[in-house]
Design an enzyme around this catalytic site. Structure first.
Site, PDB file in Angstrom:
ATOM      1  N   GLY A   1      37.718  29.680  48.992  1.00  0.00           N
ATOM      2  CA  GLY A   1      37.902  28.937  50.005  1.00  0.00           C
ATOM      3  C   GLY A   1      38.216  29.886  51.006  1.00  0.00           C
TER       4      GLY A   1
ATOM      5  CD  GLU B   1      36.326  24.703  49.715  1.00  0.00           C
ATOM      6  OE1 GLU B   1      36.723  26.234  49.497  1.00  0.00           O
ATOM      7  OE2 GLU B   1      35.636  24.509  48.999  1.00  0.00           O
TER       8      GLU B   1
ATOM      9  CB  ALA C   1      43.086  28.847  47.782  1.00  0.00           C
TER      10      ALA C   1
ATOM     11  CD  GLU D   1      36.833  26.716  44.208  1.00  0.00           C
ATOM     12  OE1 GLU D   1      35.821  26.638  44.080  1.00  0.00           O
ATOM     13  OE2 GLU D   1      36.859  26.540  45.626  1.00  0.00           O
TER      14      GLU D   1
HETATM   15  N1  CAA Z   1      45.591  33.804  44.714  1.00  0.00           N
HETATM   16  C1  CAA Z   1      46.278  34.490  44.297  1.00  0.00           C
HETATM   17  N2  CAA Z   1      45.786  35.869  44.468  1.00  0.00           N
HETATM   18  C2  CAA Z   1      44.611  36.115  44.200  1.00  0.00           C
HETATM   19  C3  CAA Z   1      43.852  35.432  44.658  1.00  0.00           C
HETATM   20  C4  CAA Z   1      43.316  34.155  44.067  1.00  0.00           C
HETATM   21  N3  CAA Z   1      42.947  33.165  45.104  1.00  0.00           N
HETATM   22  N4  CAA Z   1      42.730  36.609  43.873  1.00  0.00           N
HETATM   23  C5  CAA Z   1      43.281  37.456  43.780  1.00  0.00           C
HETATM   24  N5  CAA Z   1      44.203  37.513  43.634  1.00  0.00           N
HETATM   25  C6  CAA Z   1      45.317  39.027  43.659  1.00  0.00           C
HETATM   26  C7  CAA Z   1      45.384  39.065  42.162  1.00  0.00           C
HETATM   27  O1  CAA Z   1      46.099  38.616  41.428  1.00  0.00           O
HETATM   28  C8  CAA Z   1      45.649  40.688  42.810  1.00  0.00           C
HETATM   29  O2  CAA Z   1      47.745  40.033  42.135  1.00  0.00           O
HETATM   30  P1  CAA Z   1      48.296  41.812  40.992  1.00  0.00           P
HETATM   31  O3  CAA Z   1      47.078  42.974  42.103  1.00  0.00           O
HETATM   32  O4  CAA Z   1      49.643  40.833  42.328  1.00  0.00           O
HETATM   33  O5  CAA Z   1      47.821  41.229  39.960  1.00  0.00           O
HETATM   34  C9  CAA Z   1      45.119  41.020  43.407  1.00  0.00           C
HETATM   35  O6  CAA Z   1      44.656  40.309  44.204  1.00  0.00           O
HETATM   36  C10 CAA Z   1      43.933  41.927  43.281  1.00  0.00           C
HETATM   37  O7  CAA Z   1      43.067  41.101  42.229  1.00  0.00           O
HETATM   38  P2  CAA Z   1      42.427  41.790  41.084  1.00  0.00           P
HETATM   39  O8  CAA Z   1      43.133  42.300  40.147  1.00  0.00           O
HETATM   40  O9  CAA Z   1      41.966  40.458  39.924  1.00  0.00           O
HETATM   41  O10 CAA Z   1      41.268  42.488  41.596  1.00  0.00           O
HETATM   42  P3  CAA Z   1      39.494  42.483  40.859  1.00  0.00           P
HETATM   43  O11 CAA Z   1      39.095  43.565  41.465  1.00  0.00           O
HETATM   44  O12 CAA Z   1      39.914  42.807  39.562  1.00  0.00           O
HETATM   45  O13 CAA Z   1      39.093  40.970  40.918  1.00  0.00           O
HETATM   46  C11 CAA Z   1      38.594  38.703  42.273  1.00  0.00           C
HETATM   47  C12 CAA Z   1      38.366  40.463  41.952  1.00  0.00           C
HETATM   48  C13 CAA Z   1      37.577  38.722  41.274  1.00  0.00           C
HETATM   49  C14 CAA Z   1      37.891  38.684  43.585  1.00  0.00           C
HETATM   50  C15 CAA Z   1      39.739  38.146  41.664  1.00  0.00           C
HETATM   51  O14 CAA Z   1      40.599  38.562  41.904  1.00  0.00           O
HETATM   52  C16 CAA Z   1      39.295  36.749  41.408  1.00  0.00           C
HETATM   53  O15 CAA Z   1      39.015  35.743  40.495  1.00  0.00           O
HETATM   54  N6  CAA Z   1      40.858  35.961  41.687  1.00  0.00           N
HETATM   55  C17 CAA Z   1      40.497  34.831  41.682  1.00  0.00           C
HETATM   56  C18 CAA Z   1      38.662  33.966  42.020  1.00  0.00           C
HETATM   57  C19 CAA Z   1      39.346  32.552  42.069  1.00  0.00           C
HETATM   58  O16 CAA Z   1      39.540  32.162  42.050  1.00  0.00           O
HETATM   59  N7  CAA Z   1      39.179  32.025  44.248  1.00  0.00           N
HETATM   60  C20 CAA Z   1      39.775  30.401  43.708  1.00  0.00           C
HETATM   61  C21 CAA Z   1      40.588  30.181  44.512  1.00  0.00           C
HETATM   62  S1  CAA Z   1      41.583  28.386  44.076  1.00  0.00           S
HETATM   63  C22 CAA Z   1      40.769  27.677  45.687  1.00  0.00           C
HETATM   64  O17 CAA Z   1      40.072  29.016  46.142  1.00  0.00           O
HETATM   65  C23 CAA Z   1      40.644  26.599  46.151  1.00  0.00           C
HETATM   66  C24 CAA Z   1      39.861  25.975  47.165  1.00  0.00           C
HETATM   67  O18 CAA Z   1      38.378  25.760  47.396  1.00  0.00           O
HETATM   68  C25 CAA Z   1      40.975  25.434  48.077  1.00  0.00           C
END
Ligand code: CAA
Length: 258
Positions: free
Chosen positions: A109, A112, A65, A132
């Protein structure tokens, strides 16, 4: 037909939906989930489609998400708008089979949504997780319920409590994914599987999907009864008659989806 958030195309009787928000690793915001929901409903209604493939990019199926969109929301905001319900459950309205073709990150998500599909074909670079907890929340789109059903309580607890990432090999061993293929073969493999399914009788494929899903939602006794009744109901279709007749006549069946 495509817009910026999902790209859709049809190959034979297979509908393909590609999540397309590369700047955010396909992070699932409302606009993307609305576009995904609309594409799914359109394909569900299209009689020329017998199976759907949902995929992302080679780097990310979906990284979860959209955290930036959620960051400022209060408890009141999320309950009043029923965050995650509004446009995340469209997938569950789809009766046709849906295959998730996952490469790269399928986190939060993203994992999911993949689990809402009927089965997952993973590229060898796929990474699954429910991280999360690392951002102070818990899965909100069924992860805490579907993951234990897919991989056992112990591994699901491990994933949900530590937030660690599982690679494709571990995911296949645990039963989360049905097959692993090299990244460059993912699209072909998913299309091939979907083409096989789309070549079956659609009403029978829908009945089979409903029967397997029942295993998740009811007791064994009720599930077996549901299966028996549905099996009996297939005898009311033309395609059941054609399938068995073709076998007896030693020829390929010609299903008319009736
Ligand atoms: N939401 C918003 N933006 C996201 C994102 C997310 N879940 N995942 C990645 N992005 C964005 C980053 O912010 C970044 O944007 P900018 O270039 O503007 O900074 C871009 O995508 C590229 O990401 P990274 O630079 O972080 O890429 P990376 O290769 O270094 O890392 C990753 C990849 C490990 C997937 C890392 O992006 C990450 O940890 N993302 C979040 C994962 C996460 O926590 N997901 C769970 C979300 S909560 C949820 O899903 C609730 C639910 O159950 C419904």
């Amino acid at each position: 037909m495509h817009d910026s958030l999902v790209i859709t195309r049809i190959e034979g009787r297979v509908g393909i939906i590609q999540l397309n928000r590369p700047s955010h690793l396909n992070a699932l915001n409302d606009a993307l989930m609305d576009a995904l929901g609309a594409a799914l409903i359109e394909m569900e209604k299209n009689d020329d489609i017998g199976c759907i493939v949902l995929t992302g990019s080679s780097k990310a199926f979906a990284a979860g998400a959209d955290i930036s969109a959620m960051q400022k929301l209060s408890y009141h905001d999320v309950t009043k708008d029923d965050l995650i319900s509004r446009n995340w459950e469209t997938m569950l309205q789809v009766r046709k089979p849906v295959i998730a073709a996952v490469a790269g990150y399928a986190l939060g998500g993203g994992c999911e949504v993949a689990m809402m599909c009927d089965f997952i074909i993973a590229a060898d670079n796929a990474k699954f997780g429910q991280p999360e907890i690392k951002i102070g929340t818990i899965p909100g789109a069924g992860g805490s319920q579907r993951l234990p059903r897919a991989v056992s309580k112990s591994k699901a607890m491990d994933m949900v409590l530590t937030g660690r990432i599982m690679d494709a090999v571990e995911a296949e061993r645990a039963g989360l994914v049905s097959r692993i293929v090299p990244l460059d073969k993912l699209n072909d493999e998913a299309l091939e599987a979907a083409t096989v399914i789309a070549g079956m009788s659609l009403p029978i494929a829908i009945a089979a999907k409903e029967a397997v899903n029942r295993a998740y939602e009811t007791t064994l006794r009720e599930g077996v009864l549901f299966e028996r009744r549905t099996f009996h109901a297939t005898f009311a279709t033309q395609d059941r008659k054609e399938g068995m007749t073709a076998f007896v006549e030693k020829r390929e069946p010609h299903f008319t989806h009736q």
